[in-house]
Design an enzyme around this catalytic site. Structure first.
Site, short mmCIF file in Angstrom:
data_model
loop_
_atom_site.label_atom_id
_atom_site.label_comp_id
_atom_site.label_asym_id
_atom_site.label_seq_id
_atom_site.Cartn_x
_atom_site.Cartn_y
_atom_site.Cartn_z
N GLY A 33 -18.69 -25.07 44.34
CA GLY A 33 -17.97 -25.66 43.22
C GLY A 33 -17.53 -27.07 43.53
O GLY A 33 -17.99 -27.68 44.50
N ASN A 34 -16.67 -27.62 42.69
CA ASN A 34 -16.15 -28.97 42.91
C ASN A 34 -14.69 -29.04 42.48
O ASN A 34 -14.14 -28.07 41.97
CB ASN A 34 -17.02 -30.00 42.18
N ARG A 35 -14.07 -30.18 42.70
CA ARG A 35 -12.62 -30.33 42.54
C ARG A 35 -12.16 -30.67 41.12
O ARG A 35 -10.99 -30.98 40.92
CB ARG A 35 -12.10 -31.42 43.48
#
Ligand code: CTP
Ligand code: CA
Length: 233
Positions: A33-35
């Site tokens: 995933g990412n932030r």
């Protein structure tokens, strides 16, 4: 008429916004995933509703309350986000891709949880995801060539997070993806992700860039809608 200090210049306009960050499954319990928090996409949705738009918000893995008056479609992976955005954007007046879309996904998703073994783990092989923004640009080009119009979004807006050569990379990206506007953020050092404030440069196809000073994400959203409204009418 003015609602909460905003003009109703998007009244009756169909607008699609993607927000948050996509997740790509490794196995049933793990993902890449990412932030992205979704704050900028939600600010875009709230302000567009306030300006009279009919908003579909495609939300990837956000934990924010649904914006009042918007239709919210929840998705997890890039494949799901792509489906939802392409479906909602047929005949839309504008599409804004504020979501952080995973560039790659694991080439295979394990059906069972990967277990620890005595040796070193297997590497995770990645494969490329489709570029949704570029696809929207291509659809519009094709629709214009065929003079079919209605099936492609009218105005296309991308977001780009860059750490180096921010403006040069942004200009190249705007051209490559065939969008009308590209909102370029500088990221790193606690900038942008998960914070209520942001600064950006909005690159305009065939026009001068617009600098948006550090401030609430709603302010940046309103600059985007000013530019979008001018391009719709
Ligand atoms: N985007 C997309 N589909 C992808 C990747 C990105 O639609 N598979 C969209 C994002 O939502 C954003 C824009 O493209 O609006 C720019 O994303 P960015 O990650 O900055 O661009 P990339 O082309 O992926 O280039 P890179 O990550 O290598 O800088
Ligand atoms: Ca990317």
């Amino acid at each position: 008429r003015v609602l909460r200090g905003r003009p109703l210049d998007l009244a009756g306009r169909k607008i699609v916004i993607s927000a948050g960050g996509t997740r790509e499954a490794i196995d049933p319990v793990r993902f890449i995933g990412n932030r992205s928090s979704g704050l900028q996409g939600y600010a875009l949705a709230r302000t567009a509703v306030a300006r009279g738009a009919e908003v579909t918000l495609v939300a990837a893995n956000t934990t924010l309350p649904d914006p009042a008056g918007a239709k919210v479609v929840r998705v997890e992976s890039t494949a799901e986000l792509r489906e939802a955005v392409l479906e909602a954007s047929a005949g839309a007046d504008a599409v804004v891709m504020a979501a952080a879309v995973a560039d790659f996904r694991p080439a295979t998703r394990q059906d069972s949880k990967i277990k620890k073994t005595d040796g070193e783990p297997e590497p995770i092989l990645l494969t490329k995801n489709p570029d949704i923004l570029a696809e929207l640009g291509e659809r519009r080009r094709a629709a214009r060539d065929a003079q079919a119009g209605a099936e492609a979004p009218g105005v296309i807006v991308g977001f780009a997070a860059e750490t180096d050569d921010v403006l040069a990379n942004g200009q190249a990206k705007l051209a490559r993806k065939g969008c009308d506007l590209l909102v370029v953020n500088q990221v790193g050092e606690g900038l942008a992700f998960g914070t209520p404030d942001n600064a950006a440069t909005v690159l305009v196809a065939g026009g001068e860039p617009v600098e948006v000073p550090f401030g609430p994400k709603e302010d940046l959203a309103d600059v985007v809608w000013d530019l979008v409204a001018a391009r719709i009418s």
